[in-house]
Design a protein around this motif. Structure first.
Motif, PDB file in Angstrom:
ATOM      1  N   THR A 183      -3.766   3.877   3.318  1.00  0.00           N
ATOM      2  CA  THR A 183      -5.003   3.283   2.790  1.00  0.00           C
ATOM      3  C   THR A 183      -6.031   4.374   2.492  1.00  0.00           C
ATOM      4  O   THR A 183      -6.699   4.356   1.452  1.00  0.00           O
ATOM      5  CB  THR A 183      -5.582   2.261   3.793  1.00  0.00           C
ATOM      6  N   GLU A 232     -12.192  -0.803   7.119  1.00  0.00           N
ATOM      7  CA  GLU A 232     -12.558  -2.093   6.508  1.00  0.00           C
ATOM      8  C   GLU A 232     -11.563  -2.471   5.407  1.00  0.00           C
ATOM      9  O   GLU A 232     -11.145  -3.625   5.306  1.00  0.00           O
ATOM     10  CB  GLU A 232     -13.983  -2.042   5.950  1.00  0.00           C
ATOM     11  N   THR A 233     -11.192  -1.495   4.607  1.00  0.00           N
ATOM     12  CA  THR A 233     -10.208  -1.757   3.545  1.00  0.00           C
ATOM     13  C   THR A 233      -8.863  -2.147   4.149  1.00  0.00           C
ATOM     14  O   THR A 233      -8.203  -3.082   3.673  1.00  0.00           O
ATOM     15  CB  THR A 233     -10.049  -0.511   2.639  1.00  0.00           C
ATOM     16  N   LYS A 287     -15.176   2.900   5.997  1.00  0.00           N
ATOM     17  CA  LYS A 287     -14.677   2.387   4.714  1.00  0.00           C
ATOM     18  C   LYS A 287     -13.154   2.192   4.756  1.00  0.00           C
ATOM     19  O   LYS A 287     -12.626   1.183   4.283  1.00  0.00           O
ATOM     20  CB  LYS A 287     -15.036   3.353   3.585  1.00  0.00           C
ATOM     21  N   THR A 319       0.833  -1.209   0.000  1.00  0.00           N
ATOM     22  CA  THR A 319       0.000   0.000   0.000  1.00  0.00           C
ATOM     23  C   THR A 319       0.866   1.258   0.000  1.00  0.00           C
ATOM     24  O   THR A 319       0.530   2.242  -0.654  1.00  0.00           O
ATOM     25  CB  THR A 319      -0.992   0.014   1.179  1.00  0.00           C
ATOM     26  N   THR A 349     -10.710   0.299  -4.210  1.00  0.00           N
ATOM     27  CA  THR A 349      -9.381   0.329  -3.587  1.00  0.00           C
ATOM     28  C   THR A 349      -8.834  -1.052  -3.274  1.00  0.00           C
ATOM     29  O   THR A 349      -7.707  -1.386  -3.655  1.00  0.00           O
ATOM     30  CB  THR A 349      -9.398   1.195  -2.308  1.00  0.00           C
ATOM     31  N   PHE A 350      -9.610  -1.880  -2.581  1.00  0.00           N
ATOM     32  CA  PHE A 350      -9.074  -3.193  -2.209  1.00  0.00           C
ATOM     33  C   PHE A 350      -8.734  -4.023  -3.435  1.00  0.00           C
ATOM     34  O   PHE A 350      -7.689  -4.681  -3.478  1.00  0.00           O
ATOM     35  CB  PHE A 350     -10.015  -3.977  -1.285  1.00  0.00           C
ATOM     36  N   ASP A 386     -14.299   3.040  -4.319  1.00  0.00           N
ATOM     37  CA  ASP A 386     -14.778   1.709  -3.903  1.00  0.00           C
ATOM     38  C   ASP A 386     -13.944   0.573  -4.480  1.00  0.00           C
ATOM     39  O   ASP A 386     -14.110  -0.589  -4.085  1.00  0.00           O
ATOM     40  CB  ASP A 386     -16.243   1.515  -4.324  1.00  0.00           C
ATOM     41  N   ILE A 388      -7.898   5.307  -1.059  1.00  0.00           N
ATOM     42  CA  ILE A 388      -9.356   5.418  -1.237  1.00  0.00           C
ATOM     43  C   ILE A 388      -9.712   6.743  -1.917  1.00  0.00           C
ATOM     44  O   ILE A 388     -10.627   6.794  -2.748  1.00  0.00           O
ATOM     45  CB  ILE A 388     -10.082   5.239   0.115  1.00  0.00           C
ATOM     46  N   GLN A 397      -9.029  -5.636   5.484  1.00  0.00           N
ATOM     47  CA  GLN A 397      -9.108  -6.580   4.367  1.00  0.00           C
ATOM     48  C   GLN A 397      -7.718  -6.843   3.784  1.00  0.00           C
ATOM     49  O   GLN A 397      -7.355  -7.990   3.515  1.00  0.00           O
ATOM     50  CB  GLN A 397     -10.052  -6.020   3.299  1.00  0.00           C
ATOM     51  N   GLN A 398      -6.928  -5.771   3.622  1.00  0.00           N
ATOM     52  CA  GLN A 398      -5.586  -5.972   3.046  1.00  0.00           C
ATOM     53  C   GLN A 398      -4.694  -6.763   4.007  1.00  0.00           C
ATOM     54  O   GLN A 398      -3.831  -7.549   3.577  1.00  0.00           O
ATOM     55  CB  GLN A 398      -4.949  -4.626   2.679  1.00  0.00           C
TER      56      GLN A 398
END
Length: 305
Positions: free
Chosen positions: A120, A187-188, A184, A69, A131-132, A129, A124, A191-192
């Protein structure tokens, strides 16, 4: 140099250390890791590979994702990124709130949790949306492997128990250093951290940093030489949180750890390495992984110093 026999020597010499350290428990899903797992992979920039242990076994990359990232954010924002996140060692634990408070919500570097959350957030702002999926696509490109994905159980476990990270992002939001919706962004970020890879894939994914920004297997330029140099320097000075100085002193390579038990390392112009052992030391780095890399640089003389 016979790297395969050196890996076998290392595997034999680290055996007594399996009594020490403990698997990360603040994210319940990470506790399921087998504490006796060990794997180590070497991939040279001319394409030779050497592996030992469970090198095909996937594990949660956690903070190793911060390298990807940060690379993406640096590529998109260049020096502008440093207005939001610094490039100095923190000397504090990876999830510390104290420094962030008195430094007005600007994290010291992109490899502590607060800094990675800011990178991150910046992604974004760029990818919205998507991004991930862009982060995952980038990791697939660097590792030259399209099978990589994330673990939903670990992701949900992080969401349910990530109170400290929620504190970090809200503190930074109060200082106006988070531009997007905090839910958001977090969460991203979780997730990463839940992306699953093995030591073979991770060693491949770091080759571009061993080769001035160019992935040597695909010959694709991932990032320019100057930025690759900066990423490597930050991995050396900040890649292991408050144990970064100790890692530089004992191992002497740019590297990045994750609480899932993985550590990646780079020997410039030669190779990338990854080691996996889930039992951690007090600073949250793989105890056996750190020792294995120290043994590697001692046996081969392949330190940057």
């Amino acid at each position: 140099m016979n790297y395969q026999s050196i890996l076998a020597e290392i595997q034999n010499e680290i055996k007594p250390l399996f009594k020490e350290g403990k698997v990360a428990n603040y994210i319940p899903a990470l506790q399921k890791a087998n504490p006796n797992d060990f794997a180590m992979s070497i991939v040279t920039i001319d394409g030779n590979e050497y592996h030992i242990g469970c090198s095909d076994k996937n594990f949660s990359i956690q903070s190793i994702s911060k390298v990807f990232t940060f690379t993406l954010a640096l590529e998109n924002y260049s020096k502008e990124l440093y207005k939001k996140v610094g490039h100095e060692p923190s000397g504090d634990p990876f999830n510390s709130l104290v420094q962030l408070e008195y430094e007005n919500g600007i994290p010291r570097n992109p490899f502590i949790n607060a800094g990675a959350i800011v990178t991150t957030d910046s992604l974004i702002s760029k990818y919205k949306d998507d991004t991930f999926s862009q982060v995952l696509k980038f990791i697939k490109k660097t590792s030259n492997n399209n099978t990589i994905n994330f673990d939903n159980e670990i992701f949900k476990s992080e969401l349910e128990h990530g109170y400290r990270n929620l504190s970090l992002i809200n503190l930074m939001k109060s200082f106006k250093n988070i531009d997007n919706d905090t839910k958001k962004v977090i969460e991203t970020y979780f997730q990463q951290c839940s992306i699953m890879m093995n030591t073979k894939q991770l060693a491949h994914s770091m080759l571009f940093l061993a080769n001035h920004g160019r992935q040597p297997i695909t010959n694709e330029i991932i990032i320019n030489e100057a930025k690759a140099k900066r990423i490597n320097s930050l991995m050396l000075t900040c890649g292991h949180y408050d144990a970064s100085g100790d890692f530089a002193y004992k191992v002497g390579l740019p590297g990045k750890s994750g609480v899932g038990g993985g550590i990646v390392a780079v020997v410039p112009k030669k190779m990338a390495l990854c080691v996996y052992s889930p039992k951690l030391n007090k600073q949250g780095n793989s105890l056996i992984g750190t020792k294995a890399l120290e043994l590697f640089t001692t046996k081969t003389g392949l330190s940057i110093f």
